[in-house]
Design an enzyme around this catalytic site. Structure first.
Site, short mmCIF file in Angstrom:
data_model
loop_
_atom_site.label_atom_id
_atom_site.label_comp_id
_atom_site.label_asym_id
_atom_site.label_seq_id
_atom_site.Cartn_x
_atom_site.Cartn_y
_atom_site.Cartn_z
N ASP A 91 8.22 5.27 8.08
CA ASP A 91 7.65 4.62 9.24
C ASP A 91 6.43 5.43 9.63
OD1 ASP A 91 8.22 2.23 10.96
OD2 ASP A 91 7.76 3.74 12.48
N ASP B 184 -7.51 2.55 6.75
CA ASP B 184 -8.24 3.60 6.03
C ASP B 184 -9.77 3.54 6.10
OD1 ASP B 184 -5.94 4.94 5.36
OD2 ASP B 184 -5.81 4.15 3.32
N GLY C 234 0.82 -1.21 0.00
CA GLY C 234 0.00 0.00 0.00
C GLY C 234 0.85 1.26 0.00
N LYS D 42 -6.50 11.46 -1.27
CA LYS D 42 -5.74 11.00 -0.09
C LYS D 42 -4.31 11.54 -0.11
CE LYS D 42 -3.95 7.16 2.57
NZ LYS D 42 -3.68 5.75 2.75
P1 ITT Z 1 7.49 -1.44 5.97
O1 ITT Z 1 8.15 -1.32 7.33
O2 ITT Z 1 8.03 -2.55 5.16
O3 ITT Z 1 7.46 -0.14 5.23
P2 ITT Z 1 5.08 -1.81 7.57
O4 ITT Z 1 3.65 -1.99 7.20
O5 ITT Z 1 5.67 -2.77 8.57
O6 ITT Z 1 5.95 -1.82 6.21
P3 ITT Z 1 5.25 0.38 9.44
O7 ITT Z 1 6.02 -0.35 10.47
O8 ITT Z 1 5.64 1.81 9.14
O9 ITT Z 1 5.31 -0.34 8.04
O10 ITT Z 1 3.73 0.33 9.84
C1 ITT Z 1 2.83 1.24 9.32
C2 ITT Z 1 1.41 0.76 9.66
O11 ITT Z 1 0.61 1.90 9.98
C3 ITT Z 1 0.76 0.14 8.44
O12 ITT Z 1 1.05 -1.25 8.38
C4 ITT Z 1 -0.69 0.47 8.68
O13 ITT Z 1 -1.22 -0.42 9.62
C5 ITT Z 1 -0.63 1.84 9.34
N1 ITT Z 1 -0.69 2.91 8.33
C6 ITT Z 1 0.28 3.83 8.07
N2 ITT Z 1 -0.10 4.65 7.08
C7 ITT Z 1 -1.32 4.24 6.70
C8 ITT Z 1 -2.22 4.69 5.72
O14 ITT Z 1 -1.92 5.68 4.88
N3 ITT Z 1 -3.38 4.04 5.59
C9 ITT Z 1 -3.69 3.02 6.41
N4 ITT Z 1 -2.89 2.51 7.35
C10 ITT Z 1 -1.71 3.14 7.51
#
Ligand code: ITT
Length: 195
Positions: free
Chosen positions: A70, A154, A12, A174
């Site tokens: 992050d 979302d 995503g 968005k």
């Molecule tokens: P990477 O570390 O590989 O980038 P990850 O999903 O583990 O992937 P994060 O540790 O940064 O990344 O976690 C971010 C989480 O926050 C993500 O998995 C979603 O649950 C939430 N999140 C962040 N931005 C979002 C968005 O724009 N829309 C929906 N959920 C979001």
């Protein structure tokens, strides 16, 4: 063509970086396209720390510039949780349909519905100090899930100015207001300056 490697395996996020950076003349490469890169340990306690850990991991391994994001959701009624643990909340591989339902259940009688998405984007380059840009998007926890777009939390994140959840927005809507979109504009402005 300017190339940017995104140190992320979240489909995503990578899609949103592509949507935003490709029209601006960048070629976006995800870390998985570099081969089996393994994974950095997200041992930081802040978005900023974890973003630097992820970007530096790719830069150190391949000797190339990289960006990492992050991000997470802070729910005020939960004391700011899940925050940096948003991906791991209720289990990393648990479907978001379930995670979102649990949040709505726990929020059922809660009047304080404010929350925010937070995003830290780190840029690392061999031999240089990392730089980090952060931004937030203030929202409310919706009463029910709505919309099919976006990813993760979302469908339950209601953005009052547009009277929609994040999942009801078009990608352009968005990206124009999101934590990630706003942090990325800051990075892009910095990249366009002389260093
Ligand atoms: P990477 O570390 O590989 O980038 P990850 O999903 O583990 O992937 P994060 O540790 O940064 O990344 O976690 C971010 C989480 O926050 C993500 O998995 C979603 O649950 C939430 N999140 C962040 N931005 C979002 C968005 O724009 N829309 C929906 N959920 C979001």
């Amino acid at each position: 063509m300017k190339q940017i490697v995104i140190a992320s395996s979240n489909a995503g996020k990578i899609r949103e970086f592509r949507e935003m950076l490709e029209p601006r003349g960048y070629t976006v490469i995800s870390q998985n396209e570099l081969g089996d890169v393994g994974e950095a340990d997200e041992t930081g306690t802040t978005f900023r720390e974890n973003a630097v850990i992820k970007a530096a991991y790719i830069t150190n391994k391949f000797g190339i510039p990289a960006i990492a994001d992050d991000s997470g959701l802070e729910i005020d009624a939960f004391g700011g949780k899940p925050g940096v643990y948003s991906a791991r909340f209720l289990g990393h591989d648990t479907p978001y349909e379930y995670k979102n339902r649990i949040i709505l259940e726990r929020m059922e009688n809660e009047e304080v519905r404010t929350c925010r998405y937070v995003c830290a984007i780190a840029y690392t380059e061999p031999g240089k100090d990392p730089v980090v840009f952060e931004d937030t998007c203030e929202c409310l926890i919706a009463r029910e899930p709505k919309g099919e777009n976006g990813f993760g939390y979302d469908p339950i994140i209601y953005y009052e100015p547009l009277h929609k959840t994040m999942a009801e927005m078009t990608k352009d809507e968005k990206n124009a207001i999101s934590h990630r979109g706003k942090a990325l504009v800051k990075l892009e402005n910095w990249l366009n300056e002389d260093h």
